[in-house]
Scaffold this active site. Sequence first.
Site, PDB file in Angstrom:
ATOM      1  CG  ASP A  29       6.852   5.708 -11.495  1.00 39.98           C
ATOM      2  OD1 ASP A  29       7.368   4.763 -12.119  1.00 39.98           O
ATOM      3  OD2 ASP A  29       5.719   5.650 -10.991  1.00 39.98           O
TER       4      ASP A  29
ATOM      5  CE  LYS B 242      -5.390  -3.495   0.977  1.00 35.10           C
ATOM      6  NZ  LYS B 242      -5.765  -2.103   0.625  1.00 35.10           N
TER       7      LYS B 242
ATOM      8  CB  SER C 142      -0.979  -0.018   1.183  1.00 38.84           C
ATOM      9  OG  SER C 142      -1.943  -1.006   0.993  1.00 38.84           O
TER      10      SER C 142
END
Length: 688
Positions: free
Chosen positions: A487, A501, A476
């Site tokens: 990224d 998740k 999470s």
Amino acid sequence: MQASLWRWLFISLLLLSLGISLQATAETSTREHTPLAELEPSSSQRQVAKEVTRLLTHQHFADITLDSKLEEQAMENYLQQLDPNKALLTRSEAEALLDRTSELEAALVKGELDFAFDVFVTVTSKQKKRLEDALTQLKNELDSFDFTSEERFQADRREADWPESQAEIETYWQHRLTHELLSLMNSEQSAEEARDLLVRRYENRLNRLKQTNNDDIFQSFMNAFTTSVDPHTNYLTPRRSDSFNIQMKLSLEGIGAMLQSENEYTKVVSLVPGGPADRQGELEPTDRIIGVGQSKDGEIENVIGWRLDEVVDKIRGPKGSTVRLEVLAADNTERRVIEIERNAVQLEDQAASKRIIKTQVNGETRKVGVIEIPTFYLDFEGQQNNTKDYRSTTRDVKRLIDELQEEDIDGLVIDLRNNGGGALQEANSLVGLFIPRGPVVQVKDADGNVQILGDNDGQVHYNGPLGVVINRLSASASEIFAGAIQDYGRGLVVGEQSFGKGTVQTILDLSEGQLKITRAKFYRISGGSTQHKGVIPDITFPPLYDSERIGESASENALAWDQVEPVIPPRNSAIQSMIEQLESRHLERVRDDPNFQFLQAQSQWMQDNKGTPSVSLNRKVRQQEKKKEEAAQLAMENRRREGLGMEPLKSLDDEEPEDPNDREPTPVDLAILEETGNILMDFKRLAN
């Protein structure tokens, strides 16, 4: 963003962080026990069934339709809950119940729950009969057990086919009883002593079965339905709701272990970082608690077959008192007794902490700061009230970075291993310490609306070399942080593929109890969901967890991976261009690292022994197999010690017991952190 939305997202992320089990569990009854066959649904339960069905088909993230496919899945789930090991029903009996699936629609839409209660009673009555027969054999026919058989027993039959005949079921139960007796006899008990203990266990199981109430049946049925939609959507009875709300406040007492019922055992799902059990160091996830004793010399009471809440009540107690746990390893090969001093599990115990790892670069010592974040925490009340120095992950990490920089660190590692999530706001703001500004995560609701959350303060608190360590239990909020750092190309991500998740849950009130329902999904700023796939490290370390058993992809009916439009272009960072060189240097270096070789050996051993191993029903063979396993573990440890110039051990029992207050990294932890630091220093040299 409004505080209410942050709270909603915080709840969804904290669920996994707390390790809350929301599978069907029995609840303690304080009234006289109604015979199983006489239990019937209440009017309020009939109403709740209709409410849950309406909410799932109108408010779930997925486009849910109550069709024959979903009904069949729910019915299969229900039988799996009632007979998980396929040890009660033959194939023909199971198929006869599955043929009644058409009755499920009326149960859910109209609240006609008699069908669900009838199925429960049918299967559970068979369990009651099996327990009674087992007790009769144990008490009167001990000589009927053969401990010299060449047969093997497979305890976990969840993936097996339904037995074809009653004879096959009889064989399973005979082997099961033999296995359980042998497990006790391997602890230096005689057959008679083992029998007496096993009789008490089966009597307890039978007693708990007789305590079944209509809440047990209703919760089991409703969760068979809700988990057919996705594994994180669950019905909470009023009592379960109260327990859930207590846990959501992080006000945990006892030993700091998250437990769930699995078949007839209480299984340890995870340990609260910094809690009493974690500090003591002996209790492990997947251990099954089979006995609980009070004080250091109190008698251990068997708890196999007990209700989960009753086991929890036994384990909880006054701060400073001692609880003794008798536990069984997941592979059924080891029983041990653990003493844990109870304490309150406070937020402070889960706060971020720092250490420095030293590594050698061209003969010179380099210092790498490590900040471990067990969970993403935030004092919402303190924040809203503008309380001075209210606690939050970002505030604490910012302070720790300052302290580490005062010690002239050459790089920084954020350790997110075993971090199951927490406050999304903190994952978002923590990324902001390392980038000037920009989006961090996307949240898409059931209507397809996408909201972008990010950092806009224009400041960077730390701009040096950065590494992030994750493992299979990083989930999470951890995945949001690691994914954003990756990224942006802001830091190196190393370790194992994360949990995966990527769904958001919220709590809806019902006329009785609550519904935890999936309402949205998370997406990385590069567009991909963290669902199923999680975060893939730039450099992968040997796995220590079985991804086929742990992670979102191991959960039945988990929502699929998908993607949305990216909000930043694909990364083309310096890190990306150096990965091949960094990995080559990493592989060359770890060949001569005793601790990392030990990590690889442990990983390989796990891979070689994963799955559902069977155990011998021959006492001598079983003892030999145990000795062989201990010898393999001893050989791995001694290879590590030899490489470090340490004296070898003659036996694993010769190893000095760990100090429960010693928070120094284990050999495996040290291998992971030191090598992460080495990779980070490689990157620093290549970048310069």
